[in-house]
Write an enzyme that holds these catalytic residues in place. Structure first.
Site, mmCIF file in Angstrom:
data_model
loop_
_atom_site.group_PDB
_atom_site.id
_atom_site.type_symbol
_atom_site.label_atom_id
_atom_site.label_comp_id
_atom_site.label_asym_id
_atom_site.label_seq_id
_atom_site.Cartn_x
_atom_site.Cartn_y
_atom_site.Cartn_z
ATOM 1 N N CYS A 183 4.572 9.025 3.237
ATOM 2 C CA CYS A 183 5.408 8.563 4.352
ATOM 3 C C CYS A 183 6.832 9.088 4.190
ATOM 4 O O CYS A 183 7.552 9.272 5.154
ATOM 5 C CB CYS A 183 5.437 7.041 4.404
ATOM 6 S SG CYS A 183 4.011 6.254 3.681
ATOM 7 N N GLY B 120 -3.293 -1.924 5.923
ATOM 8 C CA GLY B 120 -2.349 -2.491 4.959
ATOM 9 C C GLY B 120 -1.014 -2.871 5.586
ATOM 10 O O GLY B 120 -0.457 -3.931 5.276
ATOM 11 N N SER B 121 -0.508 -2.025 6.460
ATOM 12 C CA SER B 121 0.815 -2.305 7.040
ATOM 13 C C SER B 121 0.784 -3.589 7.858
ATOM 14 O O SER B 121 1.653 -4.454 7.711
ATOM 15 C CB SER B 121 1.266 -1.139 7.926
ATOM 16 O OG SER B 121 1.364 0.039 7.154
HETATM 17 C C1 LIG Z 1 -1.097 2.763 1.938
HETATM 18 C C2 LIG Z 1 -0.333 1.538 1.584
HETATM 19 C C3 LIG Z 1 0.046 0.586 2.561
HETATM 20 C C4 LIG Z 1 -0.210 0.812 4.023
HETATM 21 O O1 LIG Z 1 -1.562 0.734 4.343
HETATM 22 P P1 LIG Z 1 -2.086 1.358 5.742
HETATM 23 O O2 LIG Z 1 -3.492 0.900 5.847
HETATM 24 O O3 LIG Z 1 -1.954 2.833 5.612
HETATM 25 O O4 LIG Z 1 -1.217 0.770 6.815
HETATM 26 C C5 LIG Z 1 0.700 -0.544 2.136
HETATM 27 N N1 LIG Z 1 0.982 -0.757 0.847
HETATM 28 C C6 LIG Z 1 0.637 0.105 -0.117
HETATM 29 C C7 LIG Z 1 0.963 -0.195 -1.539
HETATM 30 C C8 LIG Z 1 -0.017 1.288 0.218
HETATM 31 O O5 LIG Z 1 -0.345 2.156 -0.738
#
Ligand SMILES: *Cc1c(COP(=O)(O)O)cnc(C)c1O
Length: 383
Positions: free
Chosen positions: A323, A69-70
């Site tokens: 986090c 996600g990041s």
């Molecule tokens: C967990 C999360 C992310 C980050 O995703 P990762 O795969 O852990 O890098 C980004 N946005 C939201 C809304 C999240 O819940």
């Protein structure tokens, strides 16, 4: 142990694990190699891409594999920023309660000369399409609004925001990390140009995700190197994780309505039970929230202390986002919806899965109620 922290991460599903296993020792070829072992891996990779595209109402060529996600959030914002800058548009609209992957990237874009408008969030935790429309200017390149918030679970009117952006000729990105596999997604119907998701939030493996970029948009490259992902994301593909993600997304997408029914009933029982605690307040709209999400603030307690005591009682929960744990800064999400510093510090997030039982729900209610009362008694003795 009762695991009630599914917004932080989820357990890998059996279906995902089974799909992944042959990729480690059987289909270990590099998808870029010409011989059969490579081409077999390539076939699995492209199958996974088609499966994921189908879950989103997208085309396979609109799916880019990333590390999660990041990375997808970073790449989405960089993509829209580059496209905007090419035509002199350097204004970006987002909201004060986005994930840090969005907020920190916007900070660096601001340093590079982009102008950022972060919209205030109403107390119910839901951004309106009217708010977006009012903030759009002639130089606006992008609107980025998360589908569902990771702390308070509130669901944004994505299709309405998409319609406003399309009408005004502005790109629309949504961080759908909390939504994917839990809420319906259709990038065409919802008029989404860029979308991020992450496998480990829907019972897939960690460290993998996708960026959906509508065809015609050239994604900005964050990682340079080989020609994988049509040259926009270098690096040998993490085939086991990608195959696991496709299996997990397909499985969760097929179960959305069944899961929603199960979770909503348990969530509403949790909310009703915890509401009985004196001086408690539910964070976020009561109905328009993820069926898995409960978030309360309790006046006069420290969320971190509550978590430690709950952990000793076998309950895994969270205060604000994982986090942010360890820092003394109160959650920016709770501040954004107008909670005072003490209330923001005294928050508890429970994010349940379908495996939780009615008895476990009752145990959580009892344990939280007793623990909050005990903590309040102790802090009163101290003053
Ligand atoms: C967990 C999360 C992310 C980050 O995703 P990762 O795969 O852990 O890098 C980004 N946005 C939201 C809304 C999240 O819940």
């Amino acid at each position: 142990m009762i695991y009630a922290d599914n917004a932080a991460t989820t357990k890998l599903s059996d279906t995902a694990l089974e799909a992944m296993l042959p990729c480690f020792q059987e289909y270990y070829g590099n998808p870029s190699s010409v011989y059969a072992a490579g081409q077999n891996a390539k076939r699995l990779l492209e199958n996974a891409r088609r499966q994921i595209a189908a879950c989103l109402g997208a085309e396979a060529r609109e799916i880019i594999f990333t590390s999660g996600g990041s990375e997808s959030d970073n790449q989405a914002l960089r993509t829209a920023a580059a496209i905007g800058a090419a035509s002199g548009k350097k204004h970006i609209i987002s909201t004060a309660f986005e994930h840090h992957a969005i907020l920190r990237t916007l900070d660096t874009l601001a340093q590079e000369g982009f102008r950022i408008t972060l919209l205030d969030v109403p107390e119910n935790g839901i951004i309106s399409a009217e708010q977006i429309e009012a903030a759009i200017r002639p130089d606006t390149a992008l609107v980025s609004v998360m589908y569902a918030n990771n702390e308070i679970g509130t669901i944004q009117p994505i299709a309405e925001i998409g319609a406003v952006c399309r009408k005004r000729g502005v790109l629309f990105h949504t961080d759908a990390v909390q939504a994917a596999g839990h809420l319906p997604i259709d990038v065409r119907m919802q008029q989404i140009d860029l979308l991020s998701l992450s496998a480990h939030k829907f019972h897939g493996p960690k460290g993998t995700g996708i960026l959906y970029a509508k065809k015609g948009l050239r994604p900005a490259r964050l990682i340079c190197g080989g020609g994988q992902e049509r040259g926009v994301r270098a690096g040998t593909e993490n085939l086991p994780a990608i195959v696991g993600m496709a299996a997990a997304l397909t499985e969760s997408a097929n179960k959305i309505s069944d899961d929603t029914a199960i979770l909503t009933r348990r969530r509403d029982r949790l909310i009703a039970g915890l509401r009985q605690i004196p001086d408690s307040v539910l964070n976020g709209d009561q109905e328009r929230r993820l069926p898995s999400n409960v978030n309360f603030s309790f006046d006069g307690i420290e969320g971190e202390t509550l978590l430690i005591l709950l952990s000793a009682a076998g309950i895994c929960a969270s205060s604000g986002s994982a986090c942010a744990s360890g820092s003394t800064e109160p959650s920016h999400v709770l501040r954004a919806i107008g909670r005072s510093t003490p209330l923001a510090h005294g928050s508890l997030r429970l994010t349940i899965g379908t495996d939780i039982t009615d008895n476990e729900i009752e145990y959580i209610i009892r344990t939280v109620t007793e623990t909050v009362a005990k903590l309040r008694k102790t802090s009163r003795r101290l003053v």
